[in-house]
Design a protein around this motif. Structure first.
Motif, PDB file in Angstrom:
ATOM      1  N   PRO A  48       0.807  -1.224   0.000  1.00 19.89           N
ATOM      2  CA  PRO A  48       0.000   0.000   0.000  1.00 19.89           C
ATOM      3  C   PRO A  48       0.841   1.276   0.000  1.00 19.89           C
ATOM      4  CG  PRO A  48      -0.093  -1.094   2.139  1.00 19.89           C
ATOM      5  CD  PRO A  48       0.552  -2.045   1.200  1.00 19.89           C
ATOM      6  N   VAL A  49       1.933   1.284   0.742  1.00 24.09           N
ATOM      7  CA  VAL A  49       2.780   2.475   0.776  1.00 24.09           C
ATOM      8  C   VAL A  49       3.419   2.704  -0.598  1.00 24.09           C
ATOM      9  CG1 VAL A  49       4.839   3.519   1.792  1.00 24.09           C
ATOM     10  CG2 VAL A  49       3.199   2.320   3.246  1.00 24.09           C
ATOM     11  N   ALA A  50       3.826   1.630  -1.261  1.00 25.79           N
ATOM     12  CA  ALA A  50       4.408   1.760  -2.599  1.00 25.79           C
ATOM     13  C   ALA A  50       3.400   2.336  -3.589  1.00 25.79           C
ATOM     14  CB  ALA A  50       4.915   0.399  -3.085  1.00 25.79           C
ATOM     15  N   VAL A  51       2.144   1.930  -3.489  1.00 25.36           N
ATOM     16  CA  VAL A  51       1.089   2.485  -4.355  1.00 25.36           C
ATOM     17  C   VAL A  51       0.957   3.989  -4.118  1.00 25.36           C
ATOM     18  CG1 VAL A  51      -1.387   2.498  -4.841  1.00 25.36           C
ATOM     19  CG2 VAL A  51      -0.179   0.324  -4.561  1.00 25.36           C
ATOM     20  N   GLY A  52       0.961   4.385  -2.852  1.00 23.54           N
ATOM     21  CA  GLY A  52       0.871   5.804  -2.535  1.00 23.54           C
ATOM     22  C   GLY A  52       2.038   6.596  -3.091  1.00 23.54           C
ATOM     23  N   PHE A  53       3.225   6.049  -2.981  1.00 19.17           N
ATOM     24  CA  PHE A  53       4.400   6.728  -3.513  1.00 19.17           C
ATOM     25  C   PHE A  53       4.386   6.765  -5.040  1.00 19.17           C
ATOM     26  CE2 PHE A  53       6.156   6.603   0.705  1.00 19.17           C
ATOM     27  CZ  PHE A  53       7.065   7.649   0.733  1.00 19.17           C
ATOM     28  N   PHE A  54       3.838   5.716  -5.664  1.00 18.90           N
ATOM     29  CA  PHE A  54       3.701   5.708  -7.119  1.00 18.90           C
ATOM     30  C   PHE A  54       2.843   6.882  -7.581  1.00 18.90           C
ATOM     31  CE2 PHE A  54       1.066   4.610 -10.778  1.00 18.90           C
ATOM     32  CZ  PHE A  54       2.008   4.254 -11.719  1.00 18.90           C
ATOM     33  N   LEU A  55       1.708   7.077  -6.936  1.00 21.35           N
ATOM     34  CA  LEU A  55       0.819   8.192  -7.285  1.00 21.35           C
ATOM     35  C   LEU A  55       1.482   9.530  -7.004  1.00 21.35           C
ATOM     36  CD1 LEU A  55      -2.530   6.763  -5.843  1.00 21.35           C
ATOM     37  CD2 LEU A  55      -1.800   6.820  -8.243  1.00 21.35           C
ATOM     38  N   ALA A  56       2.212   9.609  -5.889  1.00 22.52           N
ATOM     39  CA  ALA A  56       2.897  10.853  -5.548  1.00 22.52           C
ATOM     40  C   ALA A  56       3.963  11.192  -6.587  1.00 22.52           C
ATOM     41  CB  ALA A  56       3.521  10.739  -4.156  1.00 22.52           C
ATOM     42  N   GLY A  57       4.674  10.174  -7.062  1.00 19.97           N
ATOM     43  CA  GLY A  57       5.694  10.408  -8.075  1.00 19.97           C
ATOM     44  C   GLY A  57       5.119  10.987  -9.353  1.00 19.97           C
ATOM     45  N   ALA A  58       3.975  10.465  -9.768  1.00 21.71           N
ATOM     46  CA  ALA A  58       3.314  10.997 -10.960  1.00 21.71           C
ATOM     47  C   ALA A  58       2.907  12.451 -10.748  1.00 21.71           C
ATOM     48  CB  ALA A  58       2.091  10.142 -11.296  1.00 21.71           C
ATOM     49  N   ALA A  59       2.407  12.757  -9.558  1.00 18.40           N
ATOM     50  CA  ALA A  59       1.967  14.122  -9.254  1.00 18.40           C
ATOM     51  C   ALA A  59       3.138  15.096  -9.239  1.00 18.40           C
ATOM     52  CB  ALA A  59       1.257  14.138  -7.899  1.00 18.40           C
ATOM     53  N   VAL A  60       4.256  14.678  -8.659  1.00 15.65           N
ATOM     54  CA  VAL A  60       5.444  15.534  -8.606  1.00 15.65           C
ATOM     55  C   VAL A  60       5.928  15.879 -10.008  1.00 15.65           C
ATOM     56  CG1 VAL A  60       7.899  15.566  -8.007  1.00 15.65           C
ATOM     57  CG2 VAL A  60       6.218  14.816  -6.325  1.00 15.65           C
ATOM     58  N   GLU A  61       5.842  14.915 -10.922  1.00 11.38           N
ATOM     59  CA  GLU A  61       6.287  15.152 -12.285  1.00 11.38           C
ATOM     60  C   GLU A  61       5.426  16.206 -12.978  1.00 11.38           C
ATOM     61  OE1 GLU A  61       8.372  14.712 -15.937  1.00 11.38           O
ATOM     62  OE2 GLU A  61       8.793  14.502 -13.798  1.00 11.38           O
ATOM     63  N   VAL A  62       4.125  16.150 -12.784  1.00 14.00           N
ATOM     64  CA  VAL A  62       3.232  17.139 -13.392  1.00 14.00           C
ATOM     65  C   VAL A  62       3.609  18.538 -12.922  1.00 14.00           C
ATOM     66  CG1 VAL A  62       0.856  17.964 -13.542  1.00 14.00           C
ATOM     67  CG2 VAL A  62       1.328  15.524 -13.665  1.00 14.00           C
ATOM     68  N   PHE A  63       3.763  18.694 -11.621  1.00 11.97           N
ATOM     69  CA  PHE A  63       4.111  20.015 -11.114  1.00 11.97           C
ATOM     70  C   PHE A  63       5.526  20.416 -11.521  1.00 11.97           C
ATOM     71  CE2 PHE A  63       6.229  22.781  -8.128  1.00 11.97           C
ATOM     72  CZ  PHE A  63       5.368  23.871  -8.111  1.00 11.97           C
ATOM     73  N   GLY A  64       6.478  19.499 -11.405  1.00 12.36           N
ATOM     74  CA  GLY A  64       7.881  19.848 -11.649  1.00 12.36           C
ATOM     75  C   GLY A  64       8.134  20.343 -13.053  1.00 12.36           C
TER      76      GLY A  64
END
Length: 424
Positions: A314-330
């Motif tokens: 579950p934590v890996a899934v959360g980090f996967f989604l966070a990584g995608a979000a960081v890329e959009v903003f970055g």
């Protein structure tokens, strides 16, 4: 957009060599968060010890950021990067030697990483200022996405490899690899050949104080800029405390995660970033900050999962989604800076950006190191996630943030040059 068009920025020899240098240095750097965290915890298994090393590193970076911005705008940004890379090589090599030899102490690592943080204060503004000089303006978003793709792609395997090194031969070897990659990157930067191009547009040399004031003027007159930086000054403090301090602590104390599991979790974040990068290479963001701030709210997901479901999947899934979000903003944020800020002051403006965004991180790491000993960790993570989302959404109350679009004009002629004319 065809794949060939998405990779078009690499057809420019200058950008290709710069891209290579960034890729090589990143190959080692992606292992450092895992290696350094567990090197510290091996010496002192407390959140306070980890907070001390991470906090001092960020504090020294913050102290020297404005100086780094002026230096990067005054001198060749490639030379600044080469010098800073060599210094980073030396600091990381020393840390690696002490850790591998078994002689490292908490004080030594704190001092070494403090020096490393000061060096990075010159690296960050120079990096931001180079891209518009080595790639055509029409390819800025693609260039930023390619750089992000390189970083995130390596981050898929880097933390996992670091986790395996930690449990097999020890964290010092990951730091040794990082030192080597910075030396190789410094050599690659000699091939960029920026000096063969026309000189960067810049005003006659003035005092450092005046140049800082000019950078501050460019920074404050753009509402979208200072609003986002203010928001990130607060959210970065939360993120560094939860992910940087509480995360490794929970991983080490939870059998279902552990050191190797924490490396895999961080790799999952990188996978999310990589996949989103492929989208960003083809998708043109019409309102990069509006989309970016909505996406960044997703970073609260892994905070919640670390609190209520501390297990690898579950934590890996959360980090996967966070990584995608960081890329959009970055990618959106870098492109906005490159399109709307004059290149002659870009490093100084980016140093104010970094200062405002990072200044609260040392405070956050120290506070969370203390809170971890006095507050229930699950409650702390859930509250932190809620505050993180609230701050991110508040930034969208600014119309300037919501409506900032893409620019087809050269900021060199519309920004700093216009200001110089009015001053004369």
């Amino acid at each position: 957009m065809r794949a060939k068009d998405s990779l078009g920025a690499l057809s420019d020899r200058r950008f290709a060599w710069y891209f290579t240098a960034r890729t090589v240095s990143t190959a080692g750097s992606v292992m450092v968060p895992v290696a350094l965290a567990f090197a510290v915890l091996h010496i002192d298994q407390s959140a306070g010890a980890l907070a001390q090393v991470l906090g001092v590193r960020t504090l020294t970076m913050v102290v020297f950021l404005l100086v780094g911005g002026v230096v990067a705008d005054r001198f060749s940004r490639i030379v600044v990067l080469q010098v800073s890379h060599l210094l980073t090589c030396l600091t990381q090599a020393l840390a690696a030697y002490l850790i591998i030899s078994g002689d490292a102490t908490l004080t030594q690592l704190t001092v070494i990483e403090g020096v490393n943080g000061a060096v990075s204060a010159f690296t960050l503004p120079a990096i931001m200022g180079v891209v518009p000089l080595v790639v055509d303006r029409s390819r800025l978003q693609q260039a930023n996405a390619l750089l992000s793709f390189s970083r995130s792609g390596l981050s898929v395997v880097g933390p996992a490899v670091a986790g395996l090194l930690v449990v097999s031969v020890g964290p010092g070897w990951a730091l040794a690899v990082d030192a080597l990659t910075y030396a190789v990157a410094a050599v690659c930067l000699t091939r960029v050949g920026l000096a063969r191009r026309s000189a960067e547009p810049r005003a006659p040399r003035t005092s450092m104080v005046r140049e800082l004031r000019e950078g501050w003027g460019e920074f404050t007159r753009r509402e979208w800029l200072w609003v986002i930086v203010l928001a990130f000054g607060l959210t970065n403090a939360i993120h560094s405390g939860v992910i940087g301090v509480l995360g490794p602590l929970v991983a080490k104390s939870t059998a279902s995660i552990g050191e190797a599991g924490w490396g895999l979790v961080l790799s999952a974040e990188a996978v999310g970033t990589v996949l989103m990068t492929l989208v960003m290479l083809r998708l043109r963001l019409r309102h990069p900050l509006r989309v970016g701030m909505l996406a960044i709210c997703v970073l609260a997901v892994p905070m919640v999962l670390l609190g209520v479901a501390p297990a690898v999947v579950p934590v890996a899934v959360g980090f996967f989604l966070a990584g995608a979000a960081v890329e959009v903003f970055g990618v959106g944020w870098s492109t906005a800076l490159h399109e709307h800020i004059p290149v002659s002051v870009l490093s100084r403006v980016s140093s104010y950006d970094a200062l405002g965004s990072f200044v609260a991180i040392p405070v956050g790491t120290f506070i969370y190191g203390w809170l971890a000993t006095t507050v229930d960790v699950e409650t702390l993570m859930l509250v932190s996630a809620g505050v993180y989302v609230a701050i991110s959404l508040t930034a969208l109350l600014s119309r300037s943030v919501r409506e900032l679009g893409r620019s087809s004009e050269d900021p060199v002629s519309t920004g700093a040059a216009a200001d110089a004319t009015s001053r004369s």
